[in-house]
Scaffold this motif. Structure first.
Motif, short mmCIF file in Angstrom:
data_model
loop_
_atom_site.label_atom_id
_atom_site.label_comp_id
_atom_site.label_asym_id
_atom_site.label_seq_id
_atom_site.Cartn_x
_atom_site.Cartn_y
_atom_site.Cartn_z
N ARG A 600 6.00 -14.51 -2.78
CA ARG A 600 4.76 -14.72 -2.06
C ARG A 600 4.99 -15.33 -0.67
N LYS A 601 6.14 -15.76 -0.41
CA LYS A 601 6.41 -16.37 0.86
C LYS A 601 6.16 -15.43 2.03
N PRO A 602 6.73 -14.21 2.04
CA PRO A 602 6.42 -13.27 3.13
C PRO A 602 4.96 -12.88 3.17
N VAL A 603 4.35 -12.85 1.96
CA VAL A 603 2.94 -12.45 1.91
C VAL A 603 2.07 -13.51 2.59
N THR A 604 2.39 -14.70 2.29
CA THR A 604 1.60 -15.78 2.88
C THR A 604 1.87 -15.92 4.38
N ALA A 605 2.98 -15.32 4.83
CA ALA A 605 3.29 -15.40 6.25
C ALA A 605 2.63 -14.31 7.06
N ILE A 606 1.91 -13.43 6.40
CA ILE A 606 1.25 -12.32 7.11
C ILE A 606 0.10 -12.89 7.94
N HIS A 607 -0.03 -12.31 9.10
CA HIS A 607 -1.13 -12.69 9.97
C HIS A 607 -2.21 -11.64 9.90
N GLN A 608 -3.27 -11.94 10.41
CA GLN A 608 -4.39 -11.02 10.41
C GLN A 608 -4.06 -9.83 11.31
N GLY A 609 -4.31 -8.70 10.77
CA GLY A 609 -4.08 -7.47 11.53
C GLY A 609 -2.66 -6.93 11.38
N ASP A 610 -1.82 -7.64 10.71
CA ASP A 610 -0.45 -7.11 10.53
C ASP A 610 -0.47 -5.91 9.59
N VAL A 611 0.34 -5.00 9.93
CA VAL A 611 0.42 -3.76 9.14
C VAL A 611 1.42 -4.00 8.01
N VAL A 612 0.93 -3.73 6.86
CA VAL A 612 1.79 -3.84 5.68
C VAL A 612 1.90 -2.45 5.05
N LEU A 613 3.12 -2.04 4.85
CA LEU A 613 3.37 -0.73 4.20
C LEU A 613 3.51 -0.99 2.71
N PHE A 614 2.56 -0.47 1.95
CA PHE A 614 2.45 -0.72 0.52
C PHE A 614 2.80 0.57 -0.21
N LEU A 638 -4.99 -8.36 1.28
CA LEU A 638 -6.28 -8.13 1.95
C LEU A 638 -6.99 -9.45 2.26
N GLU A 639 -6.73 -10.42 1.41
CA GLU A 639 -7.34 -11.72 1.68
C GLU A 639 -6.78 -12.34 2.96
N ARG A 640 -5.63 -11.93 3.33
CA ARG A 640 -5.03 -12.42 4.55
C ARG A 640 -5.36 -11.49 5.75
N ARG A 641 -6.26 -10.54 5.51
CA ARG A 641 -6.75 -9.63 6.53
C ARG A 641 -5.63 -8.78 7.12
N ALA A 642 -4.74 -8.38 6.26
CA ALA A 642 -3.69 -7.46 6.69
C ALA A 642 -4.20 -6.03 6.56
N ARG A 643 -3.59 -5.13 7.34
CA ARG A 643 -3.93 -3.72 7.26
C ARG A 643 -2.85 -3.06 6.39
N VAL A 644 -3.38 -2.55 5.33
CA VAL A 644 -2.47 -2.02 4.31
C VAL A 644 -2.44 -0.51 4.40
N LEU A 645 -1.24 0.01 4.57
CA LEU A 645 -1.00 1.47 4.54
C LEU A 645 -0.28 1.78 3.21
N THR A 646 -0.91 2.58 2.39
CA THR A 646 -0.31 2.94 1.11
C THR A 646 0.37 4.30 1.23
N VAL A 647 1.54 4.39 0.68
CA VAL A 647 2.30 5.64 0.60
C VAL A 647 2.88 5.72 -0.80
N SER A 648 3.43 6.90 -1.10
CA SER A 648 4.04 7.08 -2.41
C SER A 648 5.09 8.20 -2.33
N LEU A 649 6.18 7.97 -2.95
CA LEU A 649 7.21 9.01 -3.04
C LEU A 649 7.02 9.89 -4.27
#
Lengths: 836, 219
Positions: A600-614, A638-649
């Motif tokens: 959870r450390k990197p997760v909690t370090a996310i800032h608002q608007g950061d793009v997260v590849l999920f 999402l609670e940290r207001r990150a922008r989540v991009l979901t992909v799948s292989l």
């Protein structure tokens, strides 16, 4: 095989001296032996063979012309009629020989007596053969020195009949109506047996009149009449007058004419050809026009075939006026007379066994040995078509069959042994005699005869040429089986010849064929007896049974569910959320807590608007375990207001991701905070396709307008993978996690940290990537997995979910698993202890 | 209770019926699962991969948009023998790219990183703080376990040939000892994997049972 006249030992065919006593073995042509044996006895009652006693008259047609050639050449269906006839012939000969057992044993030359043929022919074959052997021995004893005496003895025996009845046909002892059965020759001194034996043999060629029990007098065969050896109308002379009858039978042979008697031979040992042979030659020269020579020549040539050494020459000439063998005889006669080589009587009348005598009897029908050998070569090579049925068919049939059987193939062509029970002993002897005779170039019984040209052999002779494969032989009488075991393999050639002529396919392995026949003829029950196999229990196909078992199973489940419900509250209290929260506070959960905090450390370090590849890397099969984990992580992001991009292989990951985003759509609208980029094909290659992140097509357009990431509002600032702040993969297998761990750092130059949330199955496999992060640039900085970790995450986020609800049940299942494992261990130890 | 729920419940029981043995109900559910998954994958591939590619090729023809379809057509033409040499081009491209990524990732993403990490493990007590603090340090024991397990596993998979030379007996004893250690490490690893797999499957079963109870109103 030849029998030593001195000691009676059996010698290999072709041997000139006895292996035991060393005495010179005398050989007479097999065909002559057989012929003498045949015509010296009444017709044996062979089964299926209808042999007529040809009247002792001069044959007006070529030998074999009147024979029922169709019967001869017809391929047998089940049991060749020829073979049956031949067998009946043998039996008759045996019976006749049996009537004179003492005589035959003492004097092999007596086997040609015209004893009556009994109905028990098959079981008499031993005696018959013994007589032949005795006759042969006797002749062998009297071979060289006694040849002139034999001839002289024969002469007075048949003083006038030879010339007076040049056309008298030497009919076999089989069914010679009106012909006197050849009487057996009187006992003579061993030294004198040779001459009387030949005389008697030839003399019995006259159709016997006083046949024994049940054997009617039959006319002499046509071929004999043709040869002039038998007078068809003449009554059968008694055996005592065999010699005289012999002269009558043989007729005006060329040599006999020269000697004014046409009898079997001059007394002079310097003669190159025996008298009887000369007579035959003379007869052949005097024979009128005949039906197709090939047909005519078939029986006679078959008789002399045994002496042939040269390979048969295929010479189809069915339309020739004279048979080839007659032409050969003439040629030989001419040559002989011109060369005037000394004839050796002992060569023509060697000591033989019964079988050999029989062959000699048959072969005596044709010209004597000098020309006989040549003749034998010719007929042996040519398997000419059978002559049309002209005249008497019955005697012609058996004679033709006998000739074919007697025919011996060249020694260079080995033939497989036929079934023992199918080959008559006398046939085996014939075949044995053939190699012996051919192996004796200096055989005294065979005077110098120019070898005929193979090309002149008639076609029917060449057709009788045996092939390399064995032919099927119909089963013979079982009585003949024991005796046939001792029969040499020479008779196999005759069988093969017969098979080749009849067109019977040859079986390489007769014994194997017999065995196969036995196996095939086994009862169906035994043949279809199934081999017991370990078959898996078939599933119950009965619908009623299935329903019953389903109801039972449902009842069991219901009972468990009810019991669980009853204890659920207590279990929930003991192992539920509360207990789990207390557990997390204990030192035992330190590792779990540490891993969770690291994750959870990197997760909690996310800032608002950061793009997260999920990355969603699980399927509906494992959604029960992974969906709660993915959901709690997504909510945390999402609670940290990150922008989540979901992909799948994986293809199934795209809709699962969409479902996940739709659950949070109420709070975090799709398209604003979340966006699904769908399926990335190619597995590891799909990861590399993120290099063109801006041009990736969205799975579901948020506004129905944008199709690509760069077109969607709120996402246009993303240029590439370098704009991604965090990468999280939720995977149910280690493989998909490995793809991301191996490819993404290279793509993103190792900038964004990587987190992995895997299932309990993949957790141990992915952990090395986490532990190696400190030393290497594996880029995996956080790892959690399993329902317990999910429940702990839910507790840490303060949002209890499905995972926390499953903790109690999970704990109870774990406890049960531990109990079962312990029970199994103790049971195993106890089992091993009992074994020891 | 919707029809989807009812169908899902029935299918769940049909799959569970395998406990009674192979039966038609299980087969039906199995075939439905496989068929549905295959069909869904086909739809997703078309709409997610092939469809957009065709759209790009038609609307924006370029080497990058046309070349994939050319290679795909060559690969499909492999059915005809005379086109097989050309289909080899597509196969070569696929195999080459896939192999390069896979091998490169395995070497540098897995093997090399693991080797470096293992080699960098420290058993020096001084690296773990004060004296005798390493005894209570999880890292120390973890490192020790990693080293012992790694060496033992390597020795277990060593070729079992009888060593030669003057110290053949010592070497054989060394290999034999560490091979036994590696065997125990492997057994414990397999046991851990099995236990985790059992936990994962228990989770799935529990979730399904809870769902059924919820469907039937028992929970």
């Amino acid at each position: 095989m030849s029998i030593c006249p001195n000691c009676g030992a059996s010698n290999q065919a072709g041997s000139t001296t006895c292996v035991q006593c060393g005495k010179l073995l005398e050989v007479i042509p097999d065909w002559l032996e057989l012929l003498l044996a045949r015509y010296g006895e009444p017709m044996p009652a062979f089964e299926g063979i209808s042999v007529e006693c040809v009247p002792s008259a001069a044959p007006t047609e070529p030998l074999g012309a009147q024979r029922a050639l169709s019967d001869v050449v017809q391929p047998p269906t089940d049991v060749p009629p020829e073979d049956v006839e031949l067998l009946s012939e043998v039996e008759k000969l045996r019976r006749s020989a049996k009537d004179q057992p003492a005589f035959v044993e003492a004097q092999p030359s007596e086997e040609t007596s015209t004893s009556t043929v009994t109905s028990a022919a098959h079981k008499e074959i031993d005696d018959w053969l013994a007589e032949l052997r005795a006759l042969q021995e006797k002749t062998a004893l009297n071979s060289a020195p006694t040849m002139p005496s034999e001839e002289s003895a024969l002469e007075p025996a048949q003083p006038a009949s030879s010339e007076s009845h040049p056309e008298q046909e030497i009919s076999p002892s089989l069914e010679l109506p009106g012909e006197p059965a050849p009487t057996k020759q009187p006992d003579t001194v061993p030294g004198e047996t040779l001459a009387p034996s030949i005389e008697e043999r030839l003399g019995v060629l006259v159709p016997p009149t006083d046949t024994a029990e049940g054997v009617p007098e039959e006319p002499a065969p046509e071929w004999l009449r043709e040869l002039g050896l038998v007078q068809p109308e003449q009554p059968v002379a008694p055996s005592t007058g065999d010699s005289g009858r012999l002269s009558e039978t043989l007729g005006p042979l060329p040599v006999a004419e020269a000697s004014t008697t046409g009898e079997l031979g001059e007394s002079s040992s310097e003669e190159e050809i025996p008298d009887w042979l000369k007579r035959l030659i003379a007869i052949s020269s005097q024979m009128p026009e005949s039906p197709p020579p090939g047909e005519v020549a078939e029986p006679t040539q078959a008789l002399v075939r045994g002496e042939s050494e040269t390979p048969p020459a295929a010479e189809p000439a069915p339309e020739e006026p004279l048979p080839d063998w007659l032409r050969e005889l003439e040629a030989m006669q001419t040559t002989r007379l011109s060369t005037a080589t000394p004839s050796e009587e002992e060569e023509t009348i060697p000591p033989r066994s019964k079988e050999e005598d029989l062959t000699g009897v048959q072969e005596a029908v044709v010209p004597p040995s000098p020309g006989a050998e040549e003749v034998t070569t010719i007929p042996a090579a040519q398997g000419e078509e059978p002559s049309p049925t002209v005249g008497e068919e019955h005697p012609a049939e058996w004679l033709a069959e006998l000739e074919e059987l007697i025919e011996r193939p060249p020694a260079s062509q080995p033939t497989p042994p036929p079934a023992e029970e199918e080959v008559p002993d006398w046939l085996r002897e014939l075949a044995a005699e053939k190699p012996e005779a051919m192996a004796e170039p200096q055989a005294p019984a065979v005077p110098e005869i120019p070898q005929p040209e193979p090309a002149e052999l008639p076609q029917w002779v060449s057709q009788l040429r045996p092939t390399e494969a064995a032919a099927e032989v119909p089963p013979a009488e079982p009585a003949a089986a024991p005796l046939e075991e001792a029969v040499p393999t020479g008779g196999e050639d005759v069988i093969e010849t017969l098979r080749a002529s009849l067109g019977i396919p040859q079986v390489p392995d007769v014994e194997g064929a017999e065995m196969f026949r036995e196996i095939v003829s086994e009862p169906l029950e035994t043949a279809l007896t199934p081999v017991p196999e370990e078959v898996e229990p078939t599933p119950r196909r009965n619908a009623v049974t299935v329903i019953i078992w389903a109801l039972i199973f449902a009842a069991i489940l219901l009972g468990i569910a009810i019991l669980s419900l009853a204890l659920l509250a207590r279990v929930q209290e003991l192992l539920g959320e509360t207990a789990f929260q207390r557990f997390l506070n204990t030192p035992a959960a330190a590792g779990l807590v540490a891993s969770l905090e690291q994750f959870r450390k990197p997760v909690t370090a996310i800032h608002q608007g950061d793009v997260v590849l999920f990355s969603i890397e699980y399927t509906p099969a494992t959604a029960a375990e992974m969906q709660p984990l993915a959901s709690v992580i997504l909510r945390d992001l999402l609670e940290r207001r990150a922008r989540v991009l979901t992909v799948s292989l994986q293809p199934e990951g795209a809709p699962l991701a969409q479902r996940l985003l739709d659950e949070a759509n109420d709070t975090y609208p799709y398209g604003q905070y979340t966006l699904n980029l769908g399926y990335l094909p190619g597995e590891a290659i799909g990861v590399r396709s993120l290099a063109y992140l801006r041009n990736r097509q969205v799975y579901a357009s948020p506004d129905g307008v944008c199709q690509f990431l760069g077109e969607c509002p709120g996402w246009r600032d993303i240029r590439g993978i370098e704009d991604v702040a965090l990468f999280i993969t939720v995977a149910d297998s280690a493989e998909s996690t490995r793809w991301w761990i191996e490819q993404l750092p290279v793509l993103s130059s190792g900038e964004p940290p990587m987190l992995a949330a895997v299932s309990a199955v993949a957790l141990p496999t992915v952990r090395p990537y986490l532990t190696s992060a400190a030393a290497a640039r594996s880029r995996l900085t956080g790892l959690i997995g399993g329902t317990i970790a999910t429940a702990a995450y839910e507790i840490y986020t303060g949002k209890p979910g499905r995972a926390l609800n499953m903790v109690a049940a999970q704990s109870a299942a774990h406890l049960g698993l531990v109990a079962v494992a312990l029970a199994g261990i103790f049971a195993g130890i106890r089992t091993r202890t009992d074994h020891h | 209770m919707s029809a989807e729920t009812i169908v899902a419940a029935i299918l769940t029981f049909m799959v569970w019926s395998y406990i009674l043995g192979d039966n038609p109900a299980f087969r039906i559910a199995e075939h439905l699962l496989v068929g549905t998954a295959a069909g869904y994958v086909a739809i997703v591939v078309w709409f997610q991969v092939i469809g957009p590619a065709l759209h790009d090729m038609v609307l924006q023809p370029s080497p990058t948009t046309v070349l994939p379809f050319v290679l795909c057509a060559l690969l499909a033409a492999r059915r005809w023998p005379f086109m097989r040499p050309w289909a080899a081009v597509s196969l070569a491209f696929l195999v080459g790219v896939g192999s390069s990524l896979a091998i490169g990732g395995a070497l540098f993403g897995t093997l090399w990183s693991q080797v470096l990490a293992t080699a960098s493990l420290s058993l020096n007590p001084a690296d773990f703080g004060e004296s005798q603090m390493f005894l209570t340090s999880n890292s120390f024991w973890q490192n020790l376990a990693i080293l012992i397990g790694t060496i033992g596993t390597f020795c277990y998979f060593a070729f079992r040939i009888r060593p030669g030379g003057p110290l053949r007996d010592l070497r054989a004893a060394f290999i034999r000892f560490w091979g036994g250690v590696g065997l125990w490490m492997i057994m414990m690893t397999l046991g851990a994997l099995f236990a985790n797999a059992a936990m994962s499957r228990f989770t799935l079963l529990i979730d399904r049972v809870q769902w059924l109870l919820q469907v039937f109103g028992l929970r």
